[in-house]
Design a protein around this motif. Structure first.
Motif, PDB file in Angstrom:
ATOM      1  N   ASN A 176     -10.204  -3.788 -10.302  1.00 17.41           N
ATOM      2  CA  ASN A 176      -9.934  -3.665  -8.907  1.00 17.41           C
ATOM      3  C   ASN A 176     -10.064  -5.187  -8.501  1.00 17.41           C
ATOM      4  OD1 ASN A 176     -10.069  -1.046  -8.690  1.00 17.41           O
ATOM      5  ND2 ASN A 176     -12.227  -0.912  -8.543  1.00 17.41           N
ATOM      6  N   LEU A 177     -10.807  -5.960  -9.180  1.00 16.01           N
ATOM      7  CA  LEU A 177     -10.983  -7.374  -8.770  1.00 16.01           C
ATOM      8  C   LEU A 177      -9.489  -8.247  -9.072  1.00 16.01           C
ATOM      9  CD1 LEU A 177     -12.387  -9.950  -7.658  1.00 16.01           C
ATOM     10  CD2 LEU A 177     -13.262 -10.161  -9.986  1.00 16.01           C
ATOM     11  N   ARG A 178      -8.918  -7.489 -10.153  1.00 13.56           N
ATOM     12  CA  ARG A 178      -7.869  -8.304 -10.763  1.00 13.56           C
ATOM     13  C   ARG A 178      -6.499  -7.972  -9.742  1.00 13.56           C
ATOM     14  NH1 ARG A 178      -6.122  -8.765 -16.931  1.00 13.56           N
ATOM     15  NH2 ARG A 178      -4.423  -7.959 -15.982  1.00 13.56           N
ATOM     16  N   GLU A 179      -6.677  -6.760  -9.382  1.00 13.77           N
ATOM     17  CA  GLU A 179      -5.390  -6.155  -8.534  1.00 13.77           C
ATOM     18  C   GLU A 179      -5.514  -6.741  -7.087  1.00 13.77           C
ATOM     19  OE1 GLU A 179      -2.381  -4.283  -6.816  1.00 13.77           O
ATOM     20  OE2 GLU A 179      -2.906  -4.521  -8.760  1.00 13.77           O
ATOM     21  N   ASP A 180      -6.902  -6.908  -6.701  1.00 13.77           N
ATOM     22  CA  ASP A 180      -7.150  -7.577  -5.358  1.00 13.77           C
ATOM     23  C   ASP A 180      -6.642  -9.080  -5.454  1.00 13.77           C
ATOM     24  OD1 ASP A 180      -8.198  -5.384  -4.160  1.00 13.77           O
ATOM     25  OD2 ASP A 180     -10.378  -6.132  -4.446  1.00 13.77           O
ATOM     26  N   PHE A 181      -7.101  -9.628  -6.595  1.00 18.18           N
ATOM     27  CA  PHE A 181      -6.445 -11.002  -6.646  1.00 18.18           C
ATOM     28  C   PHE A 181      -4.852 -11.117  -6.491  1.00 18.18           C
ATOM     29  CE2 PHE A 181      -4.964 -14.790  -8.727  1.00 18.18           C
ATOM     30  CZ  PHE A 181      -5.437 -15.710  -8.157  1.00 18.18           C
ATOM     31  N   ARG A 182      -4.542 -10.203  -7.454  1.00 17.22           N
ATOM     32  CA  ARG A 182      -2.920 -10.193  -7.513  1.00 17.22           C
ATOM     33  C   ARG A 182      -2.158  -9.893  -6.269  1.00 17.22           C
ATOM     34  NH1 ARG A 182       0.955  -7.276  -7.112  1.00 17.22           N
ATOM     35  NH2 ARG A 182      -0.034  -5.513  -6.465  1.00 17.22           N
ATOM     36  N   ARG A 183      -2.792  -8.899  -5.402  1.00 16.54           N
ATOM     37  CA  ARG A 183      -2.110  -8.777  -4.056  1.00 16.54           C
ATOM     38  C   ARG A 183      -2.314  -9.821  -3.099  1.00 16.54           C
ATOM     39  NH1 ARG A 183      -4.556  -4.493  -3.683  1.00 16.54           N
ATOM     40  NH2 ARG A 183      -6.384  -5.315  -2.294  1.00 16.54           N
TER      41      ARG A 183
END
Length: 512
Positions: free
Chosen positions: A142-149
């Motif tokens: 979730n952290l990776r996806e939040d960062f990517r977005r």
């Protein structure tokens, strides 16, 4: 996986058909029997290299991306390379280029005999590291996806802000140019269809004198109208048709006279000047409609330039906010990765120790923002960069990285092809490579050429490549035949009793 391979007319091979199993598939045989040729032809069948075989064909279970390659995926997809006068490549009987076929196949097949650095790319190493973190910190994804977005929005905002700043530096010139272009059209104030009307007026004026003169001469006919009416009356003929015709002619002449009377007040010079003005716009813009559209476009641009300060202020505020968010998310990712990195390095070195390699060092440094964060991983072997280590060391290190990655795989990883990866290794070293390949074979279909008994004994399927005269042939070996082949590898063509016993023990121990 590759389920079936077929080869026809390539060097010492006349015809070969292999029905292939999953897991570890071993190819052995005397030197010069054609093992590397066979491996090369398998690669050629999927566009990985070129060969002069009449036909090499692989039936695979890989799922094709129809949008990307334009070929519909079947349960079994057939890759085919045909060589007649020139090479041709097909997937499911649809022709395509070698490059396009290779692009499809490289997602599923890797040839580890080549010094390919893809497994050491930052994205791959971070994926392995983050998969390990996920065992302890489930929110890492979730952290990776939040960062990517957030990074994507941040990167877009940064770009837009730079565009505005670039425009701002030349804003005065752009505003002046837009205003100048608008004024040129506004000063003329063209109206759609006006040019056609003016040209018609010009045409009318140019023939006015001639037309009026001819009408004046033609009016003489009305002086004899009563004579025609009298003659018709004397011959007892109806005169209504003649009266109607004369009335209609009189109306036509009167209409023309009225039209020209309306032009009495028209200034010819003004008409000509106006036509020239409109012609100038048409020469520049193509038509009156296009000139008005261009004026509208420039008006919008001018309005944009007028509002650029407001846009810049809003974007700058958004960029500042996103910068903080991206930085905070990146710091959280980095902290989790730094915490896991020592264990990642320790476990990698455990594999390397089993592979009789020196210890590796994994370093993480900060780089510019990208979709994965600000972290970059690099591996060196005992302080030596990957570019400088031997091919044998490189491939064993690569196996160790693949083994770490396979610990988190829940699906088939494709096909690995290895050409004599255990060459020049001791028995213990060869066995260590064999154990790692055995583990990898749970997730990959592996084709390996081997001259060592340890790796050969680990195979789930074993093919012997041999020469019958000058012709190379293949044979899938049963258990007893495998014992004989492993014994040959150990002691040579004259198989000793001890070699056969050792081969039997080795095979039984490694196929339990």
């Amino acid at each position: 996986m590759i389920e079936r391979f077929y080869l026809k007319d390539y060097l010492s091979f006349k015809e070969v058909e292999l029905n292939l199993a999953s897991g570890l598939v071993v190819f052995t045989g005397p030197s010069g029997s054609g093992k590397s040729i066979l491996m090369e032809s398998i690669l050629a069948s999927v566009g990985g290299t070129s060969c002069d075989a009449t036909l090499c064909e692989s039936s695979v279970t890989w799922e094709l991306d129809e949008e990307e390659c334009g070929i519909e995926s079947d349960d079994v997809n057939v890759f085919k390379h045909i060589k007649k006068e020139k090479s041709r490549y097909f997937i499911n009987n649809q022709s395509l280029s070698k490059k396009a076929m290779s692009s499809v196949a490289t997602k599923y097949l890797r040839h580890l005999s080549l010094k390919d650095f893809s497994d050491f790319q930052n994205e791959n190493l971070l994926d392995i590291l983050d998969d390990r973190i996920a065992l302890k910190e489930k929110n890492i994804y979730n952290l990776r996806e939040d960062f990517r977005r957030t990074y994507t929005e941040y990167h877009w905002t940064e770009h837009e802000l730079k565009v505005i700043e670039d425009e701002e530096r030349k804003i005065v010139e752009l505003k002046e140019f837009a205003a100048f272009e608008i004024k040129k059209i506004v000063d003329v104030a063209p109206v759609v269809g006006e040019d056609e009307e003016l040209l018609e007026i010009k045409k009318e004026l140019s023939r006015k004198e001639k037309v009026l003169e001819s009408i004046a001469q033609a009016n003489e006919i009305f002086n004899y109208e009563h004579l025609v009416s009298s003659a018709l009356e004397n011959i007892d003929a109806q005169s209504s048709f003649f009266d109607d015709a004369m009335n209609e002619l009189r109306a036509v002449f009167d209409g023309v006279q009225e039209r020209f009377n309306a032009l009495e007040d028209v200034d010819v010079e003004e008409v000509l000047n106006r036509i020239e003005e409109l012609s100038g716009l048409k020469r520049r813009y193509g038509s009156i409609e296009e000139a008005l559209a261009y004026k509208e476009q420039k008006s919008i641009e001018l309005e944009k330039y007028e509002n650029i300060e407001i846009q810049k202020h809003d974007l700058a505020q958004k960029y500042e906010k996103l910068s903080i968010e991206v930085e905070n998310l990146a710091k959280k990712l980095t902290a989790l990765r730094q915490k896991e990195l020592p264990d990642f390095q320790k476990d990698l070195n455990t594999y390397l120790k089993n592979l009789y390699l020196r210890e590796a060092k994994i370093e993480m440094k900060k780089i510019a923002y990208n979709k994965l964060g600000v972290d970059e991983l690099s591996i060196s072997l005992n302080g030596v960069a990957l570019e400088k280590i031997s091919t044998g060391e490189f491939n064993r290190l690569r196996l160790a990285v693949l083994a770490l990655k396979s610990e988190f795989m829940n699906k088939n990883g494709g096909v690995l092809m290895l050409d004599e990866i255990d060459a020049n290794l001791s028995g213990e070293e060869s066995m260590s490579v064999a154990r790692v390949l055995k583990q990898l074979s749970k997730h990959f279909q592996i084709f390996v050429i081997s001259h060592q008994p340890q790796l050969t004994s680990m195979g789930e399927q074993h093919f012997l490549i041999y020469k019958d005269g000058t012709i190379s042939k293949t044979k899938e070996l049963n258990h007893d035949e495998r014992v004989d082949e492993i014994a040959r590898i150990i002691s040579g063509e004259n198989i000793s009793y001890e070699a056969k016993n050792f081969a039997k023990e080795l095979l039984e121990a490694n196929t339990k």
